[in-house]
Design a protein around this motif. Structure first.
Motif, PDB file in Angstrom:
ATOM      1  N   LYS A  19       5.587  17.365  26.532  1.00  0.00           N
ATOM      2  CA  LYS A  19       4.304  18.080  26.549  1.00  0.00           C
ATOM      3  C   LYS A  19       3.765  18.304  25.141  1.00  0.00           C
ATOM      4  CE  LYS A  19       4.168  20.504  30.935  1.00  0.00           C
ATOM      5  NZ  LYS A  19       4.655  21.676  31.635  1.00  0.00           N
ATOM      6  N   THR A  20       4.667  18.710  24.220  1.00  0.00           N
ATOM      7  CA  THR A  20       4.182  18.947  22.860  1.00  0.00           C
ATOM      8  C   THR A  20       3.761  17.640  22.218  1.00  0.00           C
ATOM      9  OG1 THR A  20       6.477  18.963  22.161  1.00  0.00           O
ATOM     10  CG2 THR A  20       5.387  21.103  22.341  1.00  0.00           C
ATOM     11  N   THR A  21       4.520  16.584  22.482  1.00  0.00           N
ATOM     12  CA  THR A  21       4.144  15.284  21.919  1.00  0.00           C
ATOM     13  C   THR A  21       2.789  14.857  22.461  1.00  0.00           C
ATOM     14  OG1 THR A  21       6.479  14.688  21.827  1.00  0.00           O
ATOM     15  CG2 THR A  21       4.900  12.915  21.557  1.00  0.00           C
ATOM     16  N   MET A  22       2.631  15.082  23.780  1.00  0.00           N
ATOM     17  CA  MET A  22       1.347  14.715  24.375  1.00  0.00           C
ATOM     18  C   MET A  22       0.204  15.519  23.769  1.00  0.00           C
ATOM     19  SD  MET A  22       2.213  14.116  28.373  1.00  0.00           S
ATOM     20  CE  MET A  22       0.514  14.268  28.941  1.00  0.00           C
ATOM     21  N   ALA A  26      -2.802  13.986  21.920  1.00  0.00           N
ATOM     22  CA  ALA A  26      -4.162  14.280  22.377  1.00  0.00           C
ATOM     23  C   ALA A  26      -5.016  14.735  21.202  1.00  0.00           C
ATOM     24  CB  ALA A  26      -4.129  15.356  23.457  1.00  0.00           C
ATOM     25  N   ALA A  27      -4.416  15.541  20.330  1.00  0.00           N
ATOM     26  CA  ALA A  27      -5.154  16.017  19.164  1.00  0.00           C
ATOM     27  C   ALA A  27      -5.505  14.842  18.252  1.00  0.00           C
ATOM     28  CB  ALA A  27      -4.326  17.051  18.406  1.00  0.00           C
ATOM     29  N   ASP A  28      -4.525  13.955  18.041  1.00  0.00           N
ATOM     30  CA  ASP A  28      -4.783  12.773  17.224  1.00  0.00           C
ATOM     31  C   ASP A  28      -5.867  11.912  17.842  1.00  0.00           C
ATOM     32  OD1 ASP A  28      -2.890  13.561  15.447  1.00  0.00           O
ATOM     33  OD2 ASP A  28      -1.344  12.169  16.111  1.00  0.00           O
ATOM     34  N   ALA A  29      -5.775  11.756  19.166  1.00  0.00           N
ATOM     35  CA  ALA A  29      -6.747  10.932  19.863  1.00  0.00           C
ATOM     36  C   ALA A  29      -8.147  11.529  19.751  1.00  0.00           C
ATOM     37  CB  ALA A  29      -6.351  10.790  21.332  1.00  0.00           C
ATOM     38  N   ALA A  30      -8.203  12.870  19.804  1.00  0.00           N
ATOM     39  CA  ALA A  30      -9.502  13.532  19.700  1.00  0.00           C
ATOM     40  C   ALA A  30     -10.114  13.290  18.330  1.00  0.00           C
ATOM     41  CB  ALA A  30      -9.348  15.032  19.959  1.00  0.00           C
ATOM     42  N   ILE A  31      -9.277  13.362  17.306  1.00  0.00           N
ATOM     43  CA  ILE A  31      -9.772  13.109  15.948  1.00  0.00           C
ATOM     44  C   ILE A  31     -10.221  11.661  15.826  1.00  0.00           C
ATOM     45  CG2 ILE A  31      -9.079  12.958  13.514  1.00  0.00           C
ATOM     46  CD1 ILE A  31      -7.128  15.353  14.209  1.00  0.00           C
ATOM     47  N   GLY A  32      -9.393  10.759  16.402  1.00  0.00           N
ATOM     48  CA  GLY A  32      -9.738   9.350  16.364  1.00  0.00           C
ATOM     49  C   GLY A  32     -11.038   9.064  17.092  1.00  0.00           C
ATOM     50  N   LYS A  36     -14.431   7.514  15.691  1.00  0.00           N
ATOM     51  CA  LYS A  36     -14.971   6.328  16.343  1.00  0.00           C
ATOM     52  C   LYS A  36     -16.429   6.566  16.739  1.00  0.00           C
ATOM     53  CE  LYS A  36     -13.624   3.045  19.844  1.00  0.00           C
ATOM     54  NZ  LYS A  36     -13.429   3.159  21.295  1.00  0.00           N
ATOM     55  N   ALA A  37     -16.677   7.769  17.280  1.00  0.00           N
ATOM     56  CA  ALA A  37     -18.033   8.098  17.705  1.00  0.00           C
ATOM     57  C   ALA A  37     -18.978   8.103  16.507  1.00  0.00           C
ATOM     58  CB  ALA A  37     -18.044   9.459  18.398  1.00  0.00           C
ATOM     59  N   LEU A  38     -18.490   8.636  15.391  1.00  0.00           N
ATOM     60  CA  LEU A  38     -19.310   8.672  14.181  1.00  0.00           C
ATOM     61  C   LEU A  38     -19.651   7.264  13.709  1.00  0.00           C
ATOM     62  CD1 LEU A  38     -17.775  11.479  11.946  1.00  0.00           C
ATOM     63  CD2 LEU A  38     -20.163  11.245  12.610  1.00  0.00           C
ATOM     64  N   VAL A  39     -18.621   6.415  13.699  1.00  0.00           N
ATOM     65  CA  VAL A  39     -18.825   5.046  13.238  1.00  0.00           C
ATOM     66  C   VAL A  39     -19.777   4.317  14.175  1.00  0.00           C
ATOM     67  CG1 VAL A  39     -17.688   2.813  12.880  1.00  0.00           C
ATOM     68  CG2 VAL A  39     -16.614   4.911  12.026  1.00  0.00           C
ATOM     69  N   GLU A  40     -19.582   4.514  15.493  1.00  0.00           N
ATOM     70  CA  GLU A  40     -20.448   3.846  16.469  1.00  0.00           C
ATOM     71  C   GLU A  40     -21.878   4.341  16.374  1.00  0.00           C
ATOM     72  OE1 GLU A  40     -18.478   4.260  20.214  1.00  0.00           O
ATOM     73  OE2 GLU A  40     -17.097   2.622  19.749  1.00  0.00           O
ATOM     74  N   MET A  41     -22.029   5.647  16.166  1.00  0.00           N
ATOM     75  CA  MET A  41     -23.360   6.225  16.028  1.00  0.00           C
ATOM     76  C   MET A  41     -24.053   5.625  14.813  1.00  0.00           C
ATOM     77  SD  MET A  41     -24.298  10.253  15.818  1.00  0.00           S
ATOM     78  CE  MET A  41     -23.081  10.694  17.062  1.00  0.00           C
ATOM     79  N   GLY A  42     -23.278   5.477  13.747  1.00  0.00           N
ATOM     80  CA  GLY A  42     -23.827   4.891  12.526  1.00  0.00           C
ATOM     81  C   GLY A  42     -24.258   3.455  12.746  1.00  0.00           C
ATOM     82  N   ARG A  43     -23.417   2.697  13.447  1.00  0.00           N
ATOM     83  CA  ARG A  43     -23.734   1.288  13.711  1.00  0.00           C
ATOM     84  C   ARG A  43     -25.012   1.167  14.522  1.00  0.00           C
ATOM     85  NH1 ARG A  43     -18.083  -0.484  14.641  1.00  0.00           N
ATOM     86  NH2 ARG A  43     -17.299  -1.009  12.571  1.00  0.00           N
TER      87      ARG A  43
END
Ligand SMILES: [Zn+2]
Length: 123
Positions: A19-22, A26-32, A36-43
């Motif tokens: 659970k803690t690993t998940m 999840a936190a890493d994925a959220a940051i990622g 990603k959203a920022l880069v895509e928005m920029g593109r």
């Protein structure tokens, strides 16, 4: 029943760790996803978005890349480079360091590669 208790503990532990690993993943994925959203928005808007590590931008010289031994105290508003003698407002120096790190030329001169940039074939 002692055996049952032991099994329960053994069962609980890996679940807790998972659970803690998940949660961490999840936190890493959220940051990622945010990046990603920022880069895509920029593109989408025709912008070239680059992720830059923001550490020590107040310590690096935007002109020659030298790094001071100590971060500037917040009261010091001017960056003075001991290596090349460049003197510029602290914020401006930091902004230029960010641009240089992003592989952009802060002076807007086209056709020049940032120092240390690899040719595309070698990258
Ligand atoms: Zn310098």
């Amino acid at each position: 029943m002692t055996d049952h208790d032991a099994v329960a503990v053994e069962d609980f532990r890996p679940t807790f760790l998972a659970k803690t690993t998940m949660a961490r993943e999840a936190a890493d994925a959220a940051i990622g996803a945010t990046k990603k959203a920022l880069v895509e928005m920029g593109r989408k808007h025709g912008r070239d978005v680059r992720l830059v590590h923001p550490a020590r931008t107040t310590m690096d010289c935007a002109r020659c890349g030298a790094r001071t031994k100590h971060a500037l105290p917040l009261s010091e508003r001017t960056y003075t480079c001991a290596a090349c003698g460049a003197v510029s407002p602290r914020d401006k120096n930091s902004a230029r360091v960010m641009l240089v790190r992003a592989g952009l030329n802060p002076d807007g001169v086209e056709g020049t590669r940032p120092p240390g940039a690899l040719p595309l074939e070698a990258a």
